[in-house]
Design a protein around this motif. Structure first.
Motif, PDB file in Angstrom:
ATOM      1  N   HIS A  97      56.114  36.879  89.003  1.00 24.79           N
ATOM      2  CA  HIS A  97      57.117  37.927  88.816  1.00 24.79           C
ATOM      3  C   HIS A  97      56.872  39.163  89.682  1.00 24.79           C
ATOM      4  CE1 HIS A  97      58.819  35.730  85.421  1.00 24.79           C
ATOM      5  NE2 HIS A  97      57.586  35.518  85.008  1.00 24.79           N
ATOM      6  N   ALA A  98      55.993  39.032  90.680  1.00 24.29           N
ATOM      7  CA  ALA A  98      55.677  40.167  91.552  1.00 24.29           C
ATOM      8  C   ALA A  98      55.286  41.394  90.731  1.00 24.29           C
ATOM      9  CB  ALA A  98      56.858  40.487  92.474  1.00 24.29           C
ATOM     10  N   ALA A  99      54.513  41.167  89.690  1.00 24.95           N
ATOM     11  CA  ALA A  99      54.103  42.243  88.786  1.00 24.95           C
ATOM     12  C   ALA A  99      52.875  42.975  89.316  1.00 24.95           C
ATOM     13  CB  ALA A  99      53.802  41.686  87.395  1.00 24.95           C
ATOM     14  N   VAL A 100      52.698  44.205  88.872  1.00 26.99           N
ATOM     15  CA  VAL A 100      51.514  44.983  89.200  1.00 26.99           C
ATOM     16  C   VAL A 100      50.542  44.893  88.023  1.00 26.99           C
ATOM     17  CG1 VAL A 100      52.566  47.111  88.317  1.00 26.99           C
ATOM     18  CG2 VAL A 100      50.655  47.250  89.923  1.00 26.99           C
ATOM     19  N   ILE A 101      49.246  44.751  88.321  1.00 30.36           N
ATOM     20  CA  ILE A 101      48.203  44.639  87.301  1.00 30.36           C
ATOM     21  C   ILE A 101      47.383  45.918  87.286  1.00 30.36           C
ATOM     22  CG2 ILE A 101      46.175  43.362  86.526  1.00 30.36           C
ATOM     23  CD1 ILE A 101      47.310  40.893  87.863  1.00 30.36           C
ATOM     24  N   VAL A 102      47.230  46.509  86.101  1.00 33.18           N
ATOM     25  CA  VAL A 102      46.532  47.785  85.966  1.00 33.18           C
ATOM     26  C   VAL A 102      45.448  47.664  84.897  1.00 33.18           C
ATOM     27  CG1 VAL A 102      46.796  50.263  85.596  1.00 33.18           C
ATOM     28  CG2 VAL A 102      48.740  48.918  86.416  1.00 33.18           C
ATOM     29  N   PRO A 103      44.179  47.934  85.210  1.00 31.50           N
ATOM     30  CA  PRO A 103      43.152  47.976  84.172  1.00 31.50           C
ATOM     31  C   PRO A 103      43.398  49.164  83.237  1.00 31.50           C
ATOM     32  CG  PRO A 103      42.188  47.820  86.373  1.00 31.50           C
ATOM     33  CD  PRO A 103      43.624  48.169  86.552  1.00 31.50           C
ATOM     34  N   ALA A 104      43.195  48.971  81.956  1.00 28.40           N
ATOM     35  CA  ALA A 104      43.454  50.040  80.990  1.00 28.40           C
ATOM     36  C   ALA A 104      42.658  51.301  81.318  1.00 28.40           C
ATOM     37  CB  ALA A 104      43.122  49.563  79.579  1.00 28.40           C
ATOM     38  N   GLN A 105      41.452  51.137  81.867  1.00 27.53           N
ATOM     39  CA  GLN A 105      40.605  52.299  82.120  1.00 27.53           C
ATOM     40  C   GLN A 105      41.113  53.185  83.243  1.00 27.53           C
ATOM     41  OE1 GLN A 105      39.609  49.092  82.280  1.00 27.53           O
ATOM     42  NE2 GLN A 105      38.173  48.737  83.966  1.00 27.53           N
ATOM     43  N   THR A 106      42.102  52.706  84.010  1.00 28.02           N
ATOM     44  CA  THR A 106      42.642  53.525  85.092  1.00 28.02           C
ATOM     45  C   THR A 106      43.994  54.151  84.741  1.00 28.02           C
ATOM     46  OG1 THR A 106      43.855  51.717  86.176  1.00 28.02           O
ATOM     47  CG2 THR A 106      41.524  51.982  86.740  1.00 28.02           C
ATOM     48  N   LEU A 107      44.504  53.899  83.559  1.00 30.66           N
ATOM     49  CA  LEU A 107      45.839  54.371  83.202  1.00 30.66           C
ATOM     50  C   LEU A 107      45.964  55.884  83.239  1.00 30.66           C
ATOM     51  CD1 LEU A 107      47.004  52.049  80.282  1.00 30.66           C
ATOM     52  CD2 LEU A 107      48.083  52.323  82.516  1.00 30.66           C
ATOM     53  N   ALA A 108      44.930  56.585  82.774  1.00 26.27           N
ATOM     54  CA  ALA A 108      45.008  58.048  82.698  1.00 26.27           C
ATOM     55  C   ALA A 108      45.203  58.676  84.070  1.00 26.27           C
ATOM     56  CB  ALA A 108      43.753  58.611  82.025  1.00 26.27           C
ATOM     57  N   GLN A 109      44.758  57.991  85.137  1.00 25.52           N
ATOM     58  CA  GLN A 109      44.892  58.536  86.495  1.00 25.52           C
ATOM     59  C   GLN A 109      46.063  57.909  87.256  1.00 25.52           C
ATOM     60  OE1 GLN A 109      41.663  57.131  85.540  1.00 25.52           O
ATOM     61  NE2 GLN A 109      41.304  59.147  84.616  1.00 25.52           N
ATOM     62  N   ALA A 110      46.781  56.980  86.631  1.00 22.88           N
ATOM     63  CA  ALA A 110      47.824  56.236  87.332  1.00 22.88           C
ATOM     64  C   ALA A 110      49.131  57.026  87.425  1.00 22.88           C
ATOM     65  CB  ALA A 110      48.072  54.906  86.622  1.00 22.88           C
ATOM     66  N   ASP A 111      49.944  56.652  88.402  1.00 27.07           N
ATOM     67  CA  ASP A 111      51.294  57.205  88.551  1.00 27.07           C
ATOM     68  C   ASP A 111      52.213  56.360  87.671  1.00 27.07           C
ATOM     69  OD1 ASP A 111      53.868  57.934  89.315  1.00 27.07           O
ATOM     70  OD2 ASP A 111      53.377  58.105  91.438  1.00 27.07           O
ATOM     71  N   ILE A 112      52.407  56.800  86.443  1.00 22.91           N
ATOM     72  CA  ILE A 112      53.124  56.001  85.458  1.00 22.91           C
ATOM     73  C   ILE A 112      54.577  55.729  85.857  1.00 22.91           C
ATOM     74  CG2 ILE A 112      53.879  55.883  83.054  1.00 22.91           C
ATOM     75  CD1 ILE A 112      50.866  55.438  83.531  1.00 22.91           C
ATOM     76  N   PRO A 113      55.349  56.728  86.305  1.00 21.13           N
ATOM     77  CA  PRO A 113      56.728  56.421  86.731  1.00 21.13           C
ATOM     78  C   PRO A 113      56.786  55.380  87.848  1.00 21.13           C
ATOM     79  CG  PRO A 113      56.464  58.776  86.408  1.00 21.13           C
ATOM     80  CD  PRO A 113      55.093  58.181  86.319  1.00 21.13           C
ATOM     81  N   PHE A 170      57.855  44.955  86.194  1.00 18.63           N
ATOM     82  CA  PHE A 170      56.979  43.943  85.617  1.00 18.63           C
ATOM     83  C   PHE A 170      55.538  44.445  85.752  1.00 18.63           C
ATOM     84  CE2 PHE A 170      60.810  41.604  86.228  1.00 18.63           C
ATOM     85  CZ  PHE A 170      60.813  40.612  85.241  1.00 18.63           C
ATOM     86  N   VAL A 171      54.892  44.697  84.612  1.00 20.43           N
ATOM     87  CA  VAL A 171      53.582  45.363  84.615  1.00 20.43           C
ATOM     88  C   VAL A 171      52.630  44.630  83.674  1.00 20.43           C
ATOM     89  CG1 VAL A 171      52.351  47.537  84.272  1.00 20.43           C
ATOM     90  CG2 VAL A 171      54.751  47.576  85.005  1.00 20.43           C
ATOM     91  N   VAL A 172      51.376  44.493  84.115  1.00 12.98           N
ATOM     92  CA  VAL A 172      50.301  43.957  83.273  1.00 12.98           C
ATOM     93  C   VAL A 172      49.267  45.046  83.059  1.00 12.98           C
ATOM     94  CG1 VAL A 172      48.496  42.214  83.024  1.00 12.98           C
ATOM     95  CG2 VAL A 172      50.600  41.648  84.273  1.00 12.98           C
ATOM     96  N   VAL A 173      48.884  45.280  81.809  1.00 17.36           N
ATOM     97  CA  VAL A 173      47.780  46.186  81.482  1.00 17.36           C
ATOM     98  C   VAL A 173      46.656  45.342  80.904  1.00 17.36           C
ATOM     99  CG1 VAL A 173      46.999  48.143  80.108  1.00 17.36           C
ATOM    100  CG2 VAL A 173      49.318  48.133  81.065  1.00 17.36           C
ATOM    101  N   GLU A 174      45.536  45.281  81.606  1.00 17.24           N
ATOM    102  CA  GLU A 174      44.413  44.472  81.150  1.00 17.24           C
ATOM    103  C   GLU A 174      43.467  45.275  80.251  1.00 17.24           C
ATOM    104  OE1 GLU A 174      43.151  40.826  82.775  1.00 17.24           O
ATOM    105  OE2 GLU A 174      42.950  41.853  84.707  1.00 17.24           O
ATOM    106  N   ASP A 175      42.924  44.599  79.235  1.00 12.54           N
ATOM    107  CA  ASP A 175      41.939  45.183  78.311  1.00 12.54           C
ATOM    108  C   ASP A 175      42.520  46.382  77.570  1.00 12.54           C
ATOM    109  OD1 ASP A 175      39.964  43.325  79.210  1.00 12.54           O
ATOM    110  OD2 ASP A 175      39.595  44.603  80.946  1.00 12.54           O
ATOM    111  N   ALA A 176      43.733  46.224  77.076  1.00 13.02           N
ATOM    112  CA  ALA A 176      44.403  47.331  76.389  1.00 13.02           C
ATOM    113  C   ALA A 176      43.687  47.739  75.104  1.00 13.02           C
ATOM    114  CB  ALA A 176      45.849  46.953  76.077  1.00 13.02           C
ATOM    115  N   ASP A 177      42.907  46.847  74.528  1.00 13.29           N
ATOM    116  CA  ASP A 177      42.190  47.177  73.289  1.00 13.29           C
ATOM    117  C   ASP A 177      40.987  48.082  73.534  1.00 13.29           C
ATOM    118  OD1 ASP A 177      41.088  45.056  74.713  1.00 13.29           O
ATOM    119  OD2 ASP A 177      40.273  44.076  72.942  1.00 13.29           O
ATOM    120  N   ARG A 178      40.682  48.393  74.792  1.00 13.00           N
ATOM    121  CA  ARG A 178      39.531  49.244  75.104  1.00 13.00           C
ATOM    122  C   ARG A 178      39.911  50.722  75.218  1.00 13.00           C
ATOM    123  NH1 ARG A 178      36.319  45.863  79.853  1.00 13.00           N
ATOM    124  NH2 ARG A 178      36.150  43.863  78.742  1.00 13.00           N
ATOM    125  N   LEU A 179      41.175  51.055  75.024  1.00 14.42           N
ATOM    126  CA  LEU A 179      41.613  52.431  75.227  1.00 14.42           C
ATOM    127  C   LEU A 179      40.804  53.431  74.415  1.00 14.42           C
ATOM    128  CD1 LEU A 179      45.497  52.015  75.296  1.00 14.42           C
ATOM    129  CD2 LEU A 179      44.010  52.581  77.218  1.00 14.42           C
TER     130      LEU A 179
END
Length: 227
Positions: A65-81, A88-97
């Motif tokens: 699906h040409a999705a982007v994969i983002v580790p949960a630990q980098t979300l705070a610094q990511a460009d969310i918009p 189509f977005v994947v967030v890995e290890d979401a339970d580690r927030l």
């Protein structure tokens, strides 16, 4: 005798669909990922123990699906918009927030990513070791949205999947071993993907130290008994 030189060669992890083995342990989860148009509210949480194949399945889905994969630990610094705009977005290890150094900002980032992605008509896939009702989220709005997310579960591996995991671990290290050895090892291992990784890592290191190929005789020094 001169000491055997050991070269720490990189492990080339294969994460494509052609390297993914479907078995009764993961077939339902894989089918759920593939039925992306049927995800309730456009989101899904893929859960399973460490090493169960969540990352591999997420990469297969992302490739489709040409999705982007983002580790949960980098979300705070990511460009969310910008992430949400990919749809189509994947967030890995979401339970580690909750265990991150700055959980508040990480949770707020996931909350906004969730809302923006779904508002764009996109799909949000999250991976975790446990279901969202076991996550210790401090942001009530995020907790309610995660707990309302459909879960796809990877079940404990059967013998066929364990054998495939061993083969893949050897292949990732560019090591060829006979099929009879794979079957012998399956009978002597813990029933988990993490055990397959440790077993191959142990045998690879032992072979490098001794300068001998991986064989049943070598393996018997480390895994001598049936379970």
């Amino acid at each position: 005798m001169a000491e055997q030189l050991i070269f720490d060669l990189p492990v080339r992890q294969a994460l494509g669909r052609d390297a993914f083995f479907v078995s009764p342990s993961n077939a339902v989860a894989m089918a759920t990922l593939d039925a992306v148009d049927n995800w309730p509210s456009g989101k899904l949480v893929l859960i399973g123990p460490k090493g169960a194949g969540k990352t591999h399945m997420a990469h297969v889905w992302a490739s489709d699906h040409a999705a982007v994969i983002v580790p949960a630990q980098t979300l705070a610094q990511a460009d969310i918009p910008a992430l949400a705009a990919r749809r189509f977005v994947v967030v890995e290890d979401a339970d580690r927030l909750s265990s991150l150094p700055d959980p508040q900002h990480a949770e707020e980032a996931l909350f906004h990513l969730h809302n923006l992605t779904l508002a764009e008509g996109g799909r949000l896939l999250l991976t975790a070791q446990s279901a969202p009702n076991h996550w210790t989220l401090g942001l009530p709005d995020l907790a309610s949205r995660m707990q309302g997310t459909t879960v796809a579960r990877i079940e404990p591996p059967d013998d066929k999947l364990l054998a495939a995991m061993l083969v893949k671990q050897f292949d990732d290290r560019q090591i060829a071993v006979p099929g009879t050895l794979i079957l012998w090892l399956v009978k002597r291992m813990e029933r988990s993907a993490e055990a397959a990784r440790r077993m191959v890592e142990t045998l690879d290191a032992a072979a490098l130290r001794s300068g001998r190929p991986i064989s049943r005789n070598l393996a018997a020094q480390f895994f001598p008994k049936d379970e």
